[in-house]
Design a protein around this motif. Structure first.
Motif, PDB file in Angstrom:
ATOM      1  N   ASN A   1       0.833  -1.204   0.000  1.00  0.00           N
ATOM      2  CA  ASN A   1       0.000   0.000   0.000  1.00  0.00           C
ATOM      3  C   ASN A   1       0.867   1.254   0.000  1.00  0.00           C
ATOM      4  O   ASN A   1       0.598   2.216  -0.739  1.00  0.00           O
ATOM      5  N   ALA A   2       1.894   1.256   0.853  1.00  0.00           N
ATOM      6  CA  ALA A   2       2.773   2.418   0.956  1.00  0.00           C
ATOM      7  C   ALA A   2       3.456   2.703  -0.377  1.00  0.00           C
ATOM      8  O   ALA A   2       3.550   3.858  -0.816  1.00  0.00           O
ATOM      9  N   HIS A   3       3.931   1.644  -1.025  1.00  0.00           N
ATOM     10  CA  HIS A   3       4.596   1.811  -2.318  1.00  0.00           C
ATOM     11  C   HIS A   3       3.617   2.361  -3.356  1.00  0.00           C
ATOM     12  O   HIS A   3       3.973   3.255  -4.148  1.00  0.00           O
TER      13      HIS A   3
ATOM     14  N   GLY B   1       9.259   9.012   2.622  1.00  0.00           N
ATOM     15  CA  GLY B   1       8.833   7.846   3.392  1.00  0.00           C
ATOM     16  C   GLY B   1       8.395   6.720   2.484  1.00  0.00           C
ATOM     17  O   GLY B   1       8.732   6.669   1.302  1.00  0.00           O
ATOM     18  N   GLY B   2       7.647   5.763   3.048  1.00  0.00           N
ATOM     19  CA  GLY B   2       7.078   4.685   2.255  1.00  0.00           C
ATOM     20  C   GLY B   2       8.032   3.589   1.828  1.00  0.00           C
ATOM     21  O   GLY B   2       7.618   2.650   1.156  1.00  0.00           O
ATOM     22  N   VAL B   3       9.305   3.659   2.227  1.00  0.00           N
ATOM     23  CA  VAL B   3      10.291   2.646   1.853  1.00  0.00           C
ATOM     24  C   VAL B   3      10.609   1.737   3.033  1.00  0.00           C
ATOM     25  O   VAL B   3      10.646   0.517   2.901  1.00  0.00           O
TER      26      VAL B   3
ATOM     27  N   VAL C   1       3.556   7.656   4.448  1.00  0.00           N
ATOM     28  CA  VAL C   1       4.021   8.460   3.322  1.00  0.00           C
ATOM     29  C   VAL C   1       3.821   9.920   3.720  1.00  0.00           C
ATOM     30  O   VAL C   1       2.725  10.319   4.137  1.00  0.00           O
ATOM     31  N   TRP C   2       4.856  10.694   3.597  1.00  0.00           N
ATOM     32  CA  TRP C   2       4.898  12.093   4.033  1.00  0.00           C
ATOM     33  C   TRP C   2       4.924  12.974   2.788  1.00  0.00           C
ATOM     34  O   TRP C   2       5.812  12.842   1.945  1.00  0.00           O
TER      35      TRP C   2
ATOM     36  N   ALA D   1      -0.531   3.683   5.557  1.00  0.00           N
ATOM     37  CA  ALA D   1      -0.676   2.554   4.625  1.00  0.00           C
ATOM     38  C   ALA D   1      -1.457   1.395   5.239  1.00  0.00           C
ATOM     39  O   ALA D   1      -1.483   0.300   4.675  1.00  0.00           O
ATOM     40  N   PHE D   2      -2.122   1.616   6.368  1.00  0.00           N
ATOM     41  CA  PHE D   2      -2.764   0.516   7.084  1.00  0.00           C
ATOM     42  C   PHE D   2      -4.186   0.204   6.633  1.00  0.00           C
ATOM     43  O   PHE D   2      -4.871  -0.591   7.280  1.00  0.00           O
TER      44      PHE D   2
END
Length: 416
Positions: free
Chosen positions: A330-332, A347-349, A354-355, A397-398
């Motif tokens: 989700n974050a990606h 962020g997100g890695v 994610v910022w 991303a949750f």
């Protein structure tokens, strides 16, 4: 006549996520039937993994039999869980931590707020900016903050460590006298940034040189994907003499509804104190936290600690890793789609956050209102995490993958 703790009056407004909840409630009341996609509070959505469920059922059955029933457990937690943490979280990473240095609790948020109680009220405090609100707010409540400057959004007695795009959201040493207590979080909430091994080692060296204590929040360590990012501060040389670590099962294993965490206080972390009779004594912080823990806490439930133990089983590690991978997918997806939409994204890695830089001169709350009103998508305004969070926004991303895809489609349709 009684008096109140007036330090609470220094806290501006309500708790960040309470304000968000009120805004969302007002929107849903006014827009019946419109589906709101929530990407704000970092609560998980995947159910507990099968290994954990099996352990819970077994523990419940044990509580129903006289021979296996358990009442109050060990104040610091059952050895079966602490031993597993030593083996999997520390020895596996070359970190020297003993079982009796781990204190099991009902969550890292509680410990983040409670840990400051073992330190003097005149201790100076440094926090990253932006920052997870609990670190700051609990020190305000305790009386360490000084007065609040509403115009600047800062407290006079707090040292702020700006985390900006220019320094890759990694805190730098403050000018002047070193703070007594330093709160660090990696992977970071809210920015999603991480401290590389070299950077974290510098902070450990700084703390040892200046007699400071690092309060290190490792709640999101399970989301680290890159090899040069420490999963525990005790991977750094010298950390045993200057660092306390906070750990959580909430995001690692979906325990937000079960509540389980741990605080690690090494025996090597000591402070010389002068007694009233003039003698000097070396006191372990471990002993202070043990006394506080035993006095104010009766231990996490046996059932939940058995569930925590199951996280470290072969099946539990595999199944929780699959859940972490789901959220990181989700974050990606968010990262890539927000980039395509023209946002500056961070962020997100190595983290499930994610910022994002808000478009133009929009404040973070203006961006929040726009997303809610025009896309029915909820995130978290960066200004709620501190003055350097202004003009930024946090996405969690949750959620489900389907909601993540839908939310990104709605945001991209707005064409900022």
């Amino acid at each position: 006549m009684y008096r109140i703790n007036e330090n609470y009056l220094k806290l501006p407004g309500s708790y960040l996520f309470s304000t968000i909840a009120k805004k969302v409630a007002a929107f849903t009341d006014a827009h019946k039937g419109e589906r709101v996609i929530r990407m704000g509070i970092g609560d998980v959505t995947k159910p507990l993994c099968p290994a954990v469920i099996q352990a819970l059922h077994k523990a419940v059955d044990e509580m129903g039999e006289a021979e296996s029933f358990r009442g109050y457990g060990p104040e610091n937690g059952y050895a079966f869980l602490r031993d597993k943490m030593v083996e999997c979280d520390y020895k596996a990473r070359g970190a020297e931590i003993r079982s009796d240095e781990i204190f099991i609790s009902d969550g890292a948020k509680s410990d983040s707020g409670n840990i400051q109680e073992i330190f003097s009220l005149d201790s100076t405090v440094a926090v990253c900016d932006p920052v997870y609100p609990v670190y700051l707010d609990t020190n305000v409540m305790a009386g360490r903050s000084g007065d609040y400057d509403a115009a600047k959004g800062v407290y006079a007695g707090i040292t702020y460590l700006p985390c900006t795009a220019e320094n890759e959201f990694t805190p730098e040493f403050p000018a002047g006298k070193a703070p007594d207590l330093i709160y660090l979080c990696s992977p970071n909430n809210p920015t999603g940034a991480v401290m590389r091994k070299e950077a974290l080692q510098r902070w450990v060296d700084y703390a040892n040189e200046n007699g400071s204590v690092i309060l290190f929040d490792a709640a999101y360590e399970a989301y680290i994907t890159e090899p040069d990012v420490p999963h525990t501060i005790y991977e750094c040389e010298g950390a045993r003499t200057c660092a306390i670590e906070l750990r959580s099962f909430s995001k690692k294993a979906g325990f937000t509804g079960l509540r389980l965490g741990a605080t690690v206080v090494p025996h090597d972390l000591r402070k010389k104190v002068k007694r009233a009779d003039g003698t000097t004594e070396e006191v372990e912080l471990h002993a202070l936290w043990s006394r506080r823990h035993g006095t104010k806490f009766n231990g996490a439930p046996y059932i939940v600690q058995r569930a925590g133990e199951a996280v470290y089983s072969e099946a539990g590690q595999r199944e929780t890793a699959e859940q972490v991978a789901y959220y990181m997918r989700n974050a990606h997806y968010m990262y890539e789609n927000l980039k395509k939409a023209g946002f500056s994204v961070y962020g997100g890695v190595n983290a499930p956050y994610v910022w994002v830089k808000t478009p133009g001169d929009m404040t973070s709350w203006e961006f929040f209102d726009t997303l809610l009103e025009k896309a029915a998508v909820v995130g978290t305004p960066g200004s709620g995490f501190g003055p350097h969070g202004e003009h930024y926004f946090r996405f969690s991303a949750f959620g489900t993958y389907e909601d993540t895809v839908e939310a990104m489609a709605r945001i991209r349709a707005l064409q900022f």
